[in-house]
Design a protein around this motif. Structure first.
Motif, PDB file in Angstrom:
ATOM      1  N   LEU A   8     -37.869 -23.931  38.513  1.00 53.64           N
ATOM      2  CA  LEU A   8     -37.778 -22.725  37.696  1.00 53.64           C
ATOM      3  C   LEU A   8     -36.416 -22.738  37.015  1.00 53.64           C
ATOM      4  O   LEU A   8     -35.378 -22.741  37.689  1.00 53.64           O
ATOM      5  CB  LEU A   8     -37.933 -21.487  38.573  1.00 53.64           C
ATOM      6  CG  LEU A   8     -37.619 -20.127  37.928  1.00 53.64           C
ATOM      7  CD1 LEU A   8     -38.594 -19.827  36.786  1.00 53.64           C
ATOM      8  CD2 LEU A   8     -37.645 -19.021  38.971  1.00 53.64           C
ATOM      9  N   ILE A   9     -36.419 -22.744  35.692  1.00 54.80           N
ATOM     10  CA  ILE A   9     -35.175 -22.861  34.926  1.00 54.80           C
ATOM     11  C   ILE A   9     -34.920 -21.539  34.217  1.00 54.80           C
ATOM     12  O   ILE A   9     -35.633 -21.167  33.276  1.00 54.80           O
ATOM     13  CB  ILE A   9     -35.257 -24.020  33.916  1.00 54.80           C
ATOM     14  CG1 ILE A   9     -35.620 -25.316  34.645  1.00 54.80           C
ATOM     15  CG2 ILE A   9     -33.931 -24.172  33.174  1.00 54.80           C
ATOM     16  CD1 ILE A   9     -36.037 -26.449  33.733  1.00 54.80           C
ATOM     17  N   GLY A  68     -25.298 -18.091  29.725  1.00 52.81           N
ATOM     18  CA  GLY A  68     -26.239 -18.812  28.886  1.00 52.81           C
ATOM     19  C   GLY A  68     -26.476 -20.239  29.324  1.00 52.81           C
ATOM     20  O   GLY A  68     -27.040 -21.039  28.564  1.00 52.81           O
ATOM     21  N   GLN A  69     -26.074 -20.574  30.562  1.00 57.51           N
ATOM     22  CA  GLN A  69     -26.255 -21.925  31.081  1.00 57.51           C
ATOM     23  C   GLN A  69     -27.538 -21.998  31.906  1.00 57.51           C
ATOM     24  O   GLN A  69     -27.900 -21.056  32.606  1.00 57.51           O
ATOM     25  CB  GLN A  69     -25.063 -22.328  31.937  1.00 57.51           C
ATOM     26  CG  GLN A  69     -23.759 -22.417  31.180  1.00 57.51           C
ATOM     27  CD  GLN A  69     -23.810 -23.442  30.070  1.00 57.51           C
ATOM     28  OE1 GLN A  69     -24.189 -24.592  30.280  1.00 57.51           O
ATOM     29  NE2 GLN A  69     -23.447 -23.023  28.862  1.00 57.51           N
ATOM     30  N   PRO A  70     -28.243 -23.143  31.860  1.00 60.64           N
ATOM     31  CA  PRO A  70     -29.458 -23.290  32.674  1.00 60.64           C
ATOM     32  C   PRO A  70     -29.135 -23.243  34.160  1.00 60.64           C
ATOM     33  O   PRO A  70     -28.134 -23.809  34.609  1.00 60.64           O
ATOM     34  CB  PRO A  70     -29.995 -24.669  32.268  1.00 60.64           C
ATOM     35  CG  PRO A  70     -29.344 -24.980  30.952  1.00 60.64           C
ATOM     36  CD  PRO A  70     -28.003 -24.322  31.003  1.00 60.64           C
ATOM     37  N   ARG A  72     -32.128 -12.198  39.338  1.00 62.08           N
ATOM     38  CA  ARG A  72     -31.335 -11.349  38.440  1.00 62.08           C
ATOM     39  C   ARG A  72     -31.401 -11.884  37.010  1.00 62.08           C
ATOM     40  O   ARG A  72     -31.440 -11.108  36.045  1.00 62.08           O
ATOM     41  CB  ARG A  72     -29.888 -11.266  38.920  1.00 62.08           C
ATOM     42  CG  ARG A  72     -29.743 -10.646  40.306  1.00 62.08           C
ATOM     43  CD  ARG A  72     -28.274 -10.471  40.689  1.00 62.08           C
ATOM     44  NE  ARG A  72     -28.145 -10.021  42.064  1.00 62.08           N
ATOM     45  CZ  ARG A  72     -28.248  -8.761  42.466  1.00 62.08           C
ATOM     46  NH1 ARG A  72     -28.473  -7.809  41.566  1.00 62.08           N
ATOM     47  NH2 ARG A  72     -28.115  -8.448  43.737  1.00 62.08           N
ATOM     48  N   HIS A  73     -31.407 -13.209  36.887  1.00 65.12           N
ATOM     49  CA  HIS A  73     -31.571 -13.800  35.550  1.00 65.12           C
ATOM     50  C   HIS A  73     -32.905 -13.365  34.952  1.00 65.12           C
ATOM     51  O   HIS A  73     -32.991 -13.000  33.773  1.00 65.12           O
ATOM     52  CB  HIS A  73     -31.537 -15.333  35.625  1.00 65.12           C
ATOM     53  CG  HIS A  73     -30.301 -15.890  36.236  1.00 65.12           C
ATOM     54  ND1 HIS A  73     -30.236 -17.186  36.706  1.00 65.12           N
ATOM     55  CD2 HIS A  73     -29.073 -15.344  36.463  1.00 65.12           C
ATOM     56  CE1 HIS A  73     -29.031 -17.418  37.185  1.00 65.12           C
ATOM     57  NE2 HIS A  73     -28.308 -16.320  37.059  1.00 65.12           N
TER      58      HIS A  73
END
Length: 218
Positions: A27-28, A34-36, A70-71
């Motif tokens: 899961l990305i 803004g980083q993967p 949270r992302h």
């Protein structure tokens, strides 16, 4: 992903089979910079008419300490990848010498939109856990139901569950389909090789790439 047309499959039944047989997904999400951010986790492919043209849905959960949820709360769009069997392929399968090695593999990539279950949605979390238990160890369901209710609540409070609606997907079957002169030797080498190679040989048979004599022996 890079997807040459000879390796692309639009068959949802094949994509579903890969996701069910290889459920450990990546899961990305995107973090606050803004980083993967990559989380490896098992996902359950929900029973759905996706194989008949509907939309796929994936169910999963992460530890509450994992920032991935949270992302998803802040940025619900994400990417999920599944990697099926894969193995090195020697150029020795070709009848001529002007060839180079490669790596064969099967993969599914999904673009998803997340919906997080409420923290106090114990029933929803229970349904999700039942689905995952059913995928991997159905006999454990009885043990889970027999655990102390306080311990169960503690475990449920420690996870964040979610549904991932699949907005789009790509399925890549990199099996040298465009080099039929190598199919017989490649199938023979895979069938006699490692478990990963043997799995690729099985997919070659399923896709009609194996010699007729090999298929008849099954």
């Amino acid at each position: 992903m890079y997807l040459p047309p000879q390796f692309a499959s639009q068959d949802p039944r094949i994509a579903a089979r890969l996701m069910r047989e290889h459920p450990l997904a990546s899961l990305i999400t995107l973090d606050d910079q803004g980083q993967p951010f990559v989380t490896h986790l098992p996902l359950h492919l929900a029973d759905h008419p996706a194989e008949e043209g509907g939309a796929f849905a994936l169910l999963g959960h992460v530890a509450r300490a994992n920032p991935a949820w949270r992302h998803l709360s802040a940025r619900p769009r994400a990417t999920v990848t599944f990697l099926g069997p894969h193995a090195y392929m020697s150029p020795g399968v070709y009848p001529d010498l002007a060839r180079v090695p490669t790596w064969n593999y099967l993969a599914v990539h999904c673009t998803v939109t997340a919906r997080l279950l409420a923290h106090d949605d114990a029933a929803g979390k229970e349904r999700l856990l039942e689905a995952l238990i059913g995928d991997h160890e159905p006999a454990y369901a009885q043990q889970w139901r027999g655990l102390d209710s306080g311990f169960q609540r503690q475990m449920l409070d420690g996870i964040v569950a979610f549904e991932l609606a699949v907005d789009g997907w790509q399925c890549k079957l990199k099996l040298n389909q465009h080099r039929p002169q190598a199919h017989a030797a490649m199938h023979a080498a895979c069938a006699a090789g490692t478990p990963e190679q043997q799995a690729l040989a099985g997919w070659m048979r399923a896709l009609g790439m194996a010699p007729a004599s090999s298929t008849q022996k099954e």
